[in-house]
Design a protein around this motif. Structure first.
Motif, mmCIF file in Angstrom:
data_model
loop_
_atom_site.group_PDB
_atom_site.id
_atom_site.type_symbol
_atom_site.label_atom_id
_atom_site.label_comp_id
_atom_site.label_asym_id
_atom_site.label_seq_id
_atom_site.Cartn_x
_atom_site.Cartn_y
_atom_site.Cartn_z
ATOM 1 N N LEU A 155 0.829 -1.204 0.000
ATOM 2 C CA LEU A 155 0.000 0.000 0.000
ATOM 3 C C LEU A 155 0.865 1.256 0.000
ATOM 4 C CD1 LEU A 155 -3.037 0.588 0.026
ATOM 5 C CD2 LEU A 155 -2.861 0.899 2.496
ATOM 6 N N TYR A 156 1.980 1.215 0.726
ATOM 7 C CA TYR A 156 2.892 2.357 0.794
ATOM 8 C C TYR A 156 3.474 2.666 -0.588
ATOM 9 C CZ TYR A 156 7.050 5.049 2.135
ATOM 10 O OH TYR A 156 8.014 6.017 2.256
ATOM 11 N N LEU A 157 3.864 1.633 -1.309
ATOM 12 C CA LEU A 157 4.489 1.843 -2.610
ATOM 13 C C LEU A 157 3.475 2.212 -3.686
ATOM 14 C CD1 LEU A 157 7.065 -1.101 -2.679
ATOM 15 C CD2 LEU A 157 7.482 1.291 -2.120
ATOM 16 N N VAL A 158 2.322 1.534 -3.704
ATOM 17 C CA VAL A 158 1.340 1.755 -4.772
ATOM 18 C C VAL A 158 0.503 3.004 -4.521
ATOM 19 C CG1 VAL A 158 -0.690 0.784 -5.921
ATOM 20 C CG2 VAL A 158 1.260 -0.691 -5.374
ATOM 21 N N SER A 159 0.014 3.167 -3.288
ATOM 22 C CA SER A 159 -0.894 4.275 -2.999
ATOM 23 C C SER A 159 -0.162 5.550 -2.596
ATOM 24 C CB SER A 159 -1.862 3.873 -1.880
ATOM 25 O OG SER A 159 -2.663 2.788 -2.287
ATOM 26 N N THR A 160 0.883 5.435 -1.798
ATOM 27 C CA THR A 160 1.586 6.619 -1.304
ATOM 28 C C THR A 160 2.636 7.111 -2.292
ATOM 29 O OG1 THR A 160 1.231 5.874 0.966
ATOM 30 C CG2 THR A 160 2.922 7.576 0.616
ATOM 31 N N ASP A 192 1.655 -12.943 -2.709
ATOM 32 C CA ASP A 192 0.683 -12.552 -1.689
ATOM 33 C C ASP A 192 0.265 -11.097 -1.835
ATOM 34 O OD1 ASP A 192 1.228 -15.081 -0.824
ATOM 35 O OD2 ASP A 192 2.127 -14.502 1.079
ATOM 36 N N ALA A 193 1.241 -10.237 -2.107
ATOM 37 C CA ALA A 193 0.932 -8.807 -2.194
ATOM 38 C C ALA A 193 -0.107 -8.537 -3.277
ATOM 39 C CB ALA A 193 2.213 -8.014 -2.472
ATOM 40 N N PHE A 194 0.026 -9.183 -4.426
ATOM 41 C CA PHE A 194 -0.944 -8.993 -5.495
ATOM 42 C C PHE A 194 -2.306 -9.563 -5.112
ATOM 43 C CE2 PHE A 194 2.589 -8.471 -8.705
ATOM 44 C CZ PHE A 194 2.230 -7.179 -9.053
ATOM 45 N N VAL A 195 -2.319 -10.707 -4.428
ATOM 46 C CA VAL A 195 -3.591 -11.284 -3.988
ATOM 47 C C VAL A 195 -4.332 -10.301 -3.082
ATOM 48 C CG1 VAL A 195 -4.642 -13.104 -2.587
ATOM 49 C CG2 VAL A 195 -2.867 -13.687 -4.243
ATOM 50 N N TYR A 196 -3.614 -9.686 -2.149
ATOM 51 C CA TYR A 196 -4.255 -8.753 -1.225
ATOM 52 C C TYR A 196 -4.712 -7.482 -1.939
ATOM 53 C CZ TYR A 196 -2.100 -11.831 2.212
ATOM 54 O OH TYR A 196 -1.721 -12.929 2.935
ATOM 55 N N LEU A 197 -3.918 -6.999 -2.902
ATOM 56 C CA LEU A 197 -4.342 -5.829 -3.668
ATOM 57 C C LEU A 197 -5.584 -6.149 -4.507
ATOM 58 C CD1 LEU A 197 -0.888 -4.442 -4.891
ATOM 59 C CD2 LEU A 197 -2.475 -3.297 -3.322
ATOM 60 N N LEU A 198 -5.618 -7.318 -5.117
ATOM 61 C CA LEU A 198 -6.794 -7.729 -5.893
ATOM 62 C C LEU A 198 -8.024 -7.858 -5.009
ATOM 63 C CD1 LEU A 198 -5.106 -10.459 -8.118
ATOM 64 C CD2 LEU A 198 -6.248 -8.406 -8.986
ATOM 65 N N LEU A 199 -7.846 -8.451 -3.831
ATOM 66 C CA LEU A 199 -8.972 -8.628 -2.917
ATOM 67 C C LEU A 199 -9.486 -7.284 -2.420
ATOM 68 C CD1 LEU A 199 -10.817 -10.539 -1.375
ATOM 69 C CD2 LEU A 199 -9.047 -10.712 0.388
ATOM 70 N N GLN A 200 -8.566 -6.360 -2.155
ATOM 71 C CA GLN A 200 -8.988 -5.038 -1.693
ATOM 72 C C GLN A 200 -9.848 -4.345 -2.743
ATOM 73 O OE1 GLN A 200 -6.300 -1.935 -2.090
ATOM 74 N NE2 GLN A 200 -7.172 -0.606 -0.517
ATOM 75 N N ARG A 201 -9.425 -4.412 -3.995
ATOM 76 C CA ARG A 201 -10.179 -3.762 -5.065
ATOM 77 C C ARG A 201 -11.481 -4.494 -5.361
ATOM 78 N NH1 ARG A 201 -5.975 -1.255 -9.475
ATOM 79 N NH2 ARG A 201 -4.522 -0.343 -7.981
ATOM 80 N N ARG A 202 -11.414 -5.822 -5.340
ATOM 81 C CA ARG A 202 -12.599 -6.627 -5.672
ATOM 82 C C ARG A 202 -13.696 -6.478 -4.632
ATOM 83 N NH1 ARG A 202 -16.363 -8.931 -7.194
ATOM 84 N NH2 ARG A 202 -16.599 -10.971 -8.190
ATOM 85 N N ALA A 203 -13.313 -6.432 -3.355
ATOM 86 C CA ALA A 203 -14.296 -6.379 -2.273
ATOM 87 C C ALA A 203 -14.520 -4.964 -1.752
ATOM 88 C CB ALA A 203 -13.854 -7.289 -1.126
ATOM 89 N N GLY A 204 -13.801 -3.984 -2.292
ATOM 90 C CA GLY A 204 -13.974 -2.606 -1.840
ATOM 91 C C GLY A 204 -13.548 -2.379 -0.405
ATOM 92 N N ILE A 205 -12.453 -2.985 0.005
ATOM 93 C CA ILE A 205 -11.964 -2.861 1.384
ATOM 94 C C ILE A 205 -11.219 -1.540 1.532
ATOM 95 C CG2 ILE A 205 -10.428 -3.888 3.108
ATOM 96 C CD1 ILE A 205 -10.952 -6.589 1.755
ATOM 97 N N GLY A 206 -11.488 -0.808 2.594
ATOM 98 C CA GLY A 206 -10.833 0.468 2.840
ATOM 99 C C GLY A 206 -9.351 0.308 3.107
ATOM 100 N N GLU A 207 -8.568 1.339 2.770
ATOM 101 C CA GLU A 207 -7.126 1.264 2.934
ATOM 102 C C GLU A 207 -6.722 1.060 4.387
ATOM 103 O OE1 GLU A 207 -5.108 4.527 1.186
ATOM 104 O OE2 GLU A 207 -5.683 4.012 -0.880
ATOM 105 N N GLN A 208 -7.512 1.552 5.331
ATOM 106 C CA GLN A 208 -7.145 1.409 6.738
ATOM 107 C C GLN A 208 -7.189 -0.035 7.210
ATOM 108 O OE1 GLN A 208 -9.897 2.721 5.540
ATOM 109 N NE2 GLN A 208 -11.687 2.364 6.850
#
Length: 459
Positions: free
Chosen positions: A53-58, A295-311
């Motif tokens: 999240l730090y690298l992609v979002s920040t 793993d990092a890509f799986v979590y990024l995909l899941l966050q976008r797919r399920a609409g999980i907040g960055e926090q």
């Protein structure tokens, strides 16, 4: 055998284990190394949880840039595993190499506070992965050499369960720090440094530095051959590591055999590749790794797919870790009974199911829990089961080298997958990239199931 206490003979292991409340076949050194891994994983997973999240979002990295960095992050570790495994066998001091690896990773944590560019960040992460590469094979060799052949799955399951406890606590600690600290990322890196140093201290103080004899209970009889015996890929059956009919060293001389053996040479380690069963296992691990999304890509995909907040992003690895922790020991014991190759392949089947859910399941509140549960089952069925499968293939004096060969083949394949998946995401989008990976995994699993089918005692 590696022992944390210089106590009774091998025949008393099961009685002592029952008196101490330990399950038979789990040596004390497994528990100590598990504690070291638990502490170290708290440190490393604190960083790993915030890094995507730090690298992609920040910092605004593209998926291709992040995939490249993630691939380097894992690829360096893969290449160094070969060096660490060979040096541990050559020096006959697994603790020293493992300690150097843990120490180097601990040293890199405070350096993350000083990085200011992608180049310096990549260098620090590469050094951190160098430490991981140095320690992995010697650590797993200590676990394997302290455990009878029939209990390898359980021993690695116990270690991986403790290791995963750290992987579970690390993201939770990062979440709490980011919630409480104003300058959250620097605080995460600082606390991670202190925890990593503690892990090194436990390793130095409580893991024995020298081997005490040779494991005999349930291990390959071929592992006790006299020094200088050469490998031969033509041998058959479970003991197909050595030339048939070679002389065995007397039991009474086992305690001094380790010191009498010549140093392991690079050529002897490379000759392990002549073993058909080792080649098959390494090849299948690499083949499946080519389609195993990081793993990092799986979590990024899941966050976008399920609409999980960055926090909540740093808590996603926690879901995987909880399931891994609960299942590592029972799945390891199951692998000892029904076959380690069978369980290893079944684990990739659960990963394929997770991919399918990310691609086609409706976005419901249950989706993150299902995907993370399947992701945890995948690790429980593969992470400790793969090294356990080497117990009956690789001789003890080359155990770290054999573990490094298989681990490196898998890690290099995952390095290629990270690069390819990051590029595919950038060009095609996340959905088509994951669909291509799922199709590839299905094909690779079909090939691996034929290569690893049980024959001649091969489980």
């Amino acid at each position: 055998m590696y022992l944390t206490d210089r106590s009774a003979p091998a025949g008393a292991d099961s009685d002592q284990g029952r008196r101490r409340g330990l399950r038979p076949g789990v040596a004390p050194v497994v528990l100590v190394l598990g504690t070291v891994s638990l502490i170290t994983d708290i440190s490393s997973e604190m960083v790993t949880a915030v890094l995507p999240l730090y690298l992609v979002s920040t910092l605004g990295f593209s998926p291709l840039a992040f995939g490249t960095l993630d691939g380097v992050y894992n690829g360096v570790s893969a290449l160094v595993q070969l060096t660490g495994g060979h040096l541990a066998d050559r020096m006959r001091n697994h603790k020293l190499l493992a300690g150097l690896g843990y120490g180097l990773s601990a040293l890199c944590k405070p350096l993350l506070l000083l990085v200011s560019s992608i180049g310096t960040l990549g260098t620090v992460l590469a050094l951190d992965r160098t430490g991981k590469g140095l320690r992995t094979a010697p650590r797993d060799a200590m676990i394997s050499l302290s455990t009878p052949s029939g209990k390898q799955g359980r021993a690695f399951g116990v270690h991986r369960a403790m290791d995963t406890t750290g992987a579970m606590l690390g993201p939770l600690a990062a979440f709490l720090i980011l919630s409480a600290a104003a300058d959250g990322y620097d605080a995460v890196f600082g606390v991670s440094t202190c925890v990593a140093v503690l892990g090194v201290v436990v390793l130095v103080l409580f893991v024995p530095g020298r081997r005490q004899g040779t494991p005999t209970t349930g291990s390959n009889a071929a592992d006790r051959l006299a020094p200088g015996v050469r490998l031969d890929a033509r041998a058959d059956g479970p003991a197909d590591v050595y030339v048939p009919g070679a002389r065995q060293a007397p039991e009474a001389d086992e305690a001094g055999a380790a010191d009498a053996k010549p140093r392991v040479r690079v050529r002897e380690a490379l000759e392990l590749l002549r073993l058909p069963r080792l080649r098959a296992l390494a090849g299948c691990a690499a083949l499946l790794g080519l389609t195993t999304v990081s793993d990092a890509f799986v979590y990024l995909l899941l966050q976008r797919r399920a609409g999980i907040g960055e926090q909540w992003f740093t808590l996603l690895p926690l879901g995987t870790a909880v399931v891994f922790l609960l299942l590592a020991v029972p799945v390891g014991a199951l692998a000892d009974r029904v076959g380690r190759h069978t369980v290893f392949l079944a684990g990739h089947g659960t990963l394929l199911t997770a991919y399918a859910l990310l691609l086609w399941a409706p976005s419901t509140p249950a989706l993150p829990f299902l995907v993370l549960a399947l992701h945890g089952v995948f690790y429980a069925a593969t992470d400790g089961v793969l090294p356990a499968a080497l117990a009956d293939i690789v001789p003890e004096q080359l155990r770290a080298s054999g573990l490094a060969i298989v681990g490196t083949s898998q890690a290099l394949a995952r390095f290629c997958c990270s690069l390819a998946f990051g590029a595919a995401w950038t060009v095609w989008g996340d959905g088509p990239a994951l669909a291509a990976s799922a199709l590839g995994l299905l094909c690779c699993a079909a090939v691996a199931s034929r290569v690893l089918r049980p024959t001649n005692g091969n489980r």
